[in-house]
Design a protein around this motif. Sequence first.
Motif, mmCIF file in Angstrom:
data_model
loop_
_atom_site.group_PDB
_atom_site.id
_atom_site.type_symbol
_atom_site.label_atom_id
_atom_site.label_comp_id
_atom_site.label_asym_id
_atom_site.label_seq_id
_atom_site.Cartn_x
_atom_site.Cartn_y
_atom_site.Cartn_z
ATOM 1 N N PRO A 1 0.714 -1.389 0.097
ATOM 2 C CA PRO A 1 -0.133 -0.060 0.130
ATOM 3 C C PRO A 1 0.966 1.180 -0.074
ATOM 4 C CG PRO A 1 -0.033 -0.831 2.230
ATOM 5 C CD PRO A 1 0.656 -1.912 1.291
ATOM 6 N N GLY A 2 2.050 1.208 0.613
ATOM 7 C CA GLY A 2 2.946 2.227 0.439
ATOM 8 C C GLY A 2 3.775 2.718 -0.908
ATOM 9 N N ARG A 3 3.342 1.757 -1.990
ATOM 10 C CA ARG A 3 4.490 1.869 -3.085
ATOM 11 C C ARG A 3 4.540 3.059 -3.720
ATOM 12 N NH1 ARG A 3 -0.058 -1.249 -4.427
ATOM 13 N NH2 ARG A 3 -1.015 -0.802 -6.581
ATOM 14 N N PHE A 4 3.154 3.906 -3.765
ATOM 15 C CA PHE A 4 3.025 5.169 -4.525
ATOM 16 C C PHE A 4 4.086 6.280 -3.698
ATOM 17 C CE2 PHE A 4 -0.887 2.910 -5.175
ATOM 18 C CZ PHE A 4 -0.642 2.811 -6.536
ATOM 19 N N PHE A 5 3.944 6.318 -2.412
ATOM 20 C CA PHE A 5 4.906 7.142 -1.526
ATOM 21 C C PHE A 5 6.447 6.879 -1.722
ATOM 22 C CE2 PHE A 5 7.159 7.701 2.402
ATOM 23 C CZ PHE A 5 7.060 9.253 2.405
ATOM 24 N N ALA A 6 6.613 5.504 -1.739
ATOM 25 C CA ALA A 6 7.909 4.982 -1.682
ATOM 26 C C ALA A 6 8.326 5.339 -3.327
ATOM 27 C CB ALA A 6 8.021 3.640 -1.885
ATOM 28 N N SER A 7 7.782 5.302 -4.531
ATOM 29 C CA SER A 7 8.123 5.647 -5.823
ATOM 30 C C SER A 7 8.270 6.966 -5.731
ATOM 31 C CB SER A 7 7.099 5.166 -6.839
ATOM 32 O OG SER A 7 6.024 5.726 -6.673
ATOM 33 N N SER A 8 7.527 8.051 -5.306
ATOM 34 C CA SER A 8 7.711 9.375 -5.243
ATOM 35 C C SER A 8 9.055 9.739 -4.537
ATOM 36 C CB SER A 8 6.252 10.109 -4.849
ATOM 37 O OG SER A 8 5.402 9.940 -5.539
ATOM 38 N N VAL A 9 9.115 9.281 -3.341
ATOM 39 C CA VAL A 9 10.472 9.598 -2.565
ATOM 40 C C VAL A 9 11.669 9.174 -3.339
ATOM 41 C CG1 VAL A 9 11.614 8.976 -0.502
ATOM 42 C CG2 VAL A 9 9.290 9.708 -0.315
ATOM 43 N N MET A 10 11.812 7.783 -3.781
ATOM 44 C CA MET A 10 12.892 7.412 -4.606
ATOM 45 C C MET A 10 13.252 8.349 -5.745
ATOM 46 S SD MET A 10 13.088 3.347 -4.260
ATOM 47 C CE MET A 10 11.407 2.955 -5.043
#
Length: 502
Positions: free
Chosen positions: A446-455
């Motif tokens: 569920p946190g993949r959208f946050f993780a991708s934006s941060v990366m």
Amino acid sequence: MDSDSLPVYGLAVAVVLLLIFIYDRCRFSELNSIPALGPSGALSSWFGAVRFILDAPAMVQEGYQKHKGGMFRVPLIDRWVVVLTGPRLIEELRKVPEDELSFDHAMRDLLQVKYTFGIDAQEYPYHVHVTRNHLSRNLQVLFPDVYDEITHVFRTIMPSDQGGWAKVRLYPEIVKAMCRVSNRIFVGLPLSRSPEFEALQQQFALQVVMRASIVNFFPKFAHPIIGRLLTNTPSSIRRCMALLEPIVEERLRNIEQSRDDCSDKPNDMISWLIEVSDKEHRTLRSICLRILVLNFAALHTTAQSFTHALFFLAAYPQYSTPLREEVSAVIDQEGWTKNAMTKLEKMDSFLKESQRLRSTTLFPIMRKAMRPFVFSNGTVIPSGTHVVAASSPMHLDDEYFESASEFRPFRFSQREDDEGIKDPQCLLASTSSNYIPFGYGTRACPGRFFASSVMKAMMAYLVLNYDISLEKEGERPPDEWFMMNCSPNRKAEVMFRRRRST
């Protein structure tokens, strides 16, 4: 008891325990119809379990090549695991409801949740709802905070002079950066920059994996004893409560006083957790436990993925120029915004290609059979069996990705078909039946959208401000494997040089 009889009693206990262990493994005889890798006997399969500990990637690749499109099983110390291969079976697995093949119960076993988090965090996972909804919904407005933390942390850990190259031991510094950036959104300033809070989150996340791995080395009947001996969750929660108490208690008082007027509350994870929790879980302890769990979920896997990507960039520095040109053009037009990150198509592709070649685990999809389950090909999965999907062999299969063993950083950047329609499957955060680093289906991360934006934001900042290389050009540091888990080299150094202009 006579001292001379102690060895006899000790031997008797050892024999009884061994027989229990053998009996426990023999329960999996119902899996005999599924081909096994290596010896399949109750005792001989332990040799396969040792091989899996030492060389899981080669073992799973062998199974994939022999049984592509079907399934096979690999031995662990205390169980057999059924491995699915290929998109057809993965697609079938995606459709199975939780009460038949359970993600939650598989995670309970893998992470020994009872002894690492406590069952409460999984039985009342309101933090998952917050991650899937509040975090994604608020990222646009909170992105300036993300960028501010990125600039602050990298100015702290990266070389500041422009005189030449400096070595940076990459993985520990990326873990630090990811912890600071994530907790800027989770708990806000100034706590997100507290060395004590940072150390707590890093240690807890690492200890969960270590303790769960140790417990899983023992047969199931020994788990309660070993788990309780090893658990550090109560002390971690107490430390977290001491740090968060002033913040959480003030939020709870303000909510109680303001009643319906919550317009002035801080916009962060603590507020969101308080907002969605019921009365029983609207407590300091409950909030602190969720902050620890969220840091575990966000910290090391994202830091590992990002470090893998930086190792690729350092090994192939020629790709810095097209990435830098894209970032400069987009930032000039959009500024440092969440919307700008969605337009970094080459950057997105670079990170996705890195994840394709270097997933953090061989088995990103895992389920536990809650009752006997029959796949469409007639294979019966007995109750209690773990079923996983193999990612790396499929990601390296030319049938699904052209020249799959090659690093082609921009293979996903062509997002439009002949009619100009963008393909959402090319996005870093997207999942499909043949691309599963984030899992697949309703239980995808569920946190993949946050993780991708941060990366993407972190990589964009680094390529604009630094030249990046390896001391020995092209020699990417070897990965570190433990069972099914792949970590970037924890001791490897990367060369950084501050750029004179951005």
